[in-house]
Scaffold this motif. Structure first.
Motif, mmCIF file in Angstrom:
data_model
loop_
_atom_site.group_PDB
_atom_site.id
_atom_site.type_symbol
_atom_site.label_atom_id
_atom_site.label_comp_id
_atom_site.label_asym_id
_atom_site.label_seq_id
_atom_site.Cartn_x
_atom_site.Cartn_y
_atom_site.Cartn_z
ATOM 1 N N MET A 60 0.942 -1.249 0.023
ATOM 2 C CA MET A 60 0.018 0.038 -0.228
ATOM 3 C C MET A 60 0.771 1.258 -0.021
ATOM 4 O O MET A 60 1.892 1.269 0.584
ATOM 5 N N ALA A 92 -4.610 8.832 3.328
ATOM 6 C CA ALA A 92 -5.941 9.121 3.022
ATOM 7 C C ALA A 92 -7.045 8.264 3.727
ATOM 8 O O ALA A 92 -8.035 8.795 4.240
ATOM 9 N N ASN A 93 -6.634 7.005 3.776
ATOM 10 C CA ASN A 93 -7.499 6.101 4.574
ATOM 11 C C ASN A 93 -7.858 6.356 6.140
ATOM 12 O O ASN A 93 -8.753 6.310 6.733
ATOM 13 N N PHE A 94 -6.551 6.804 6.722
ATOM 14 C CA PHE A 94 -6.443 7.045 8.010
ATOM 15 C C PHE A 94 -6.675 8.303 8.297
ATOM 16 O O PHE A 94 -6.485 8.833 9.550
ATOM 17 N N ARG A 95 -6.828 9.365 7.481
ATOM 18 C CA ARG A 95 -6.952 10.855 7.585
ATOM 19 C C ARG A 95 -5.624 11.394 8.296
ATOM 20 O O ARG A 95 -5.879 11.982 9.510
ATOM 21 N N SER A 129 -8.719 -5.714 7.230
ATOM 22 C CA SER A 129 -9.125 -5.223 5.971
ATOM 23 C C SER A 129 -7.999 -5.586 4.955
ATOM 24 O O SER A 129 -7.875 -5.092 3.861
ATOM 25 N N LEU A 137 -5.707 -2.305 9.581
ATOM 26 C CA LEU A 137 -5.223 -2.698 8.306
ATOM 27 C C LEU A 137 -5.225 -4.419 8.410
ATOM 28 O O LEU A 137 -5.452 -5.050 7.328
ATOM 29 N N SER A 149 -8.509 -6.364 1.061
ATOM 30 C CA SER A 149 -8.574 -5.117 0.338
ATOM 31 C C SER A 149 -7.559 -4.309 0.086
ATOM 32 O O SER A 149 -7.498 -3.681 -0.747
ATOM 33 N N PHE A 150 -6.671 -4.124 1.151
ATOM 34 C CA PHE A 150 -5.565 -3.354 0.999
ATOM 35 C C PHE A 150 -4.367 -3.867 0.423
ATOM 36 O O PHE A 150 -3.527 -3.357 -0.287
ATOM 37 N N ARG A 158 -2.097 6.328 -0.114
ATOM 38 C CA ARG A 158 -3.488 5.707 0.202
ATOM 39 C C ARG A 158 -3.538 5.593 1.628
ATOM 40 O O ARG A 158 -4.712 5.638 2.066
ATOM 41 N N LEU A 159 -2.414 5.344 2.359
ATOM 42 C CA LEU A 159 -2.502 4.920 3.609
ATOM 43 C C LEU A 159 -3.067 6.242 4.677
ATOM 44 O O LEU A 159 -3.809 5.976 5.382
#
Length: 112
Positions: free
Chosen positions: A1, A8-11, A37, A34, A40-41, A5-6
């Motif tokens: 990943m 963005a996913n965890f703000r 999921s 993580l 998916s990641f 992306r990391l």
């Protein structure tokens, strides 16, 4: 990943995500998310693998202890039943001999 992306996913910021990746460490909540999921990641940390292995080991050790306790309980129960005596059964191969002996003893006592 990717770090983007990391982040963005965890703000969080990209620099924080880069730091987590470089250190192979992250907050427990992030690791758990993580891990849950991971398909998916397509990424799973080594720590998440260790956590899963530890949990599975504890689960299987507990199951083994429970099975051992149950085995010991059943052995005690079997020993108790066997110590109580031979109960015989209606279809035991020696029932005729036993019944014959009882009838002979009864006839002998009635003759007296």
């Amino acid at each position: 990943m990717s770090a983007a992306r990391l982040a963005a996913n965890f703000r969080t910021s990209k620099s924080t995500a880069h730091r987590w990746i470089a250190a192979d460490r992250a907050p427990v909540a992030v690791l758990l998310a993580l891990w849950l999921s991971a398909p998916s990641f397509g990424w799973r940390t080594a720590r998440a693998e260790v956590i899963e292995a530890e949990n599975l080991a504890a689960l299987h050790a507990g199951h083994a202890r429970a099975l051992g306790d149950e085995l010991e309980r059943l052995r005690r129960e079997l020993a108790r039943v066997l110590a109580a005596g031979d109960f015989g059964s209606a279809n035991a191969p020696t029932w005729r001999e036993t019944a014959g002996e009882l009838m002979a003893a009864r006839r002998t006592s009635l003759r007296r």
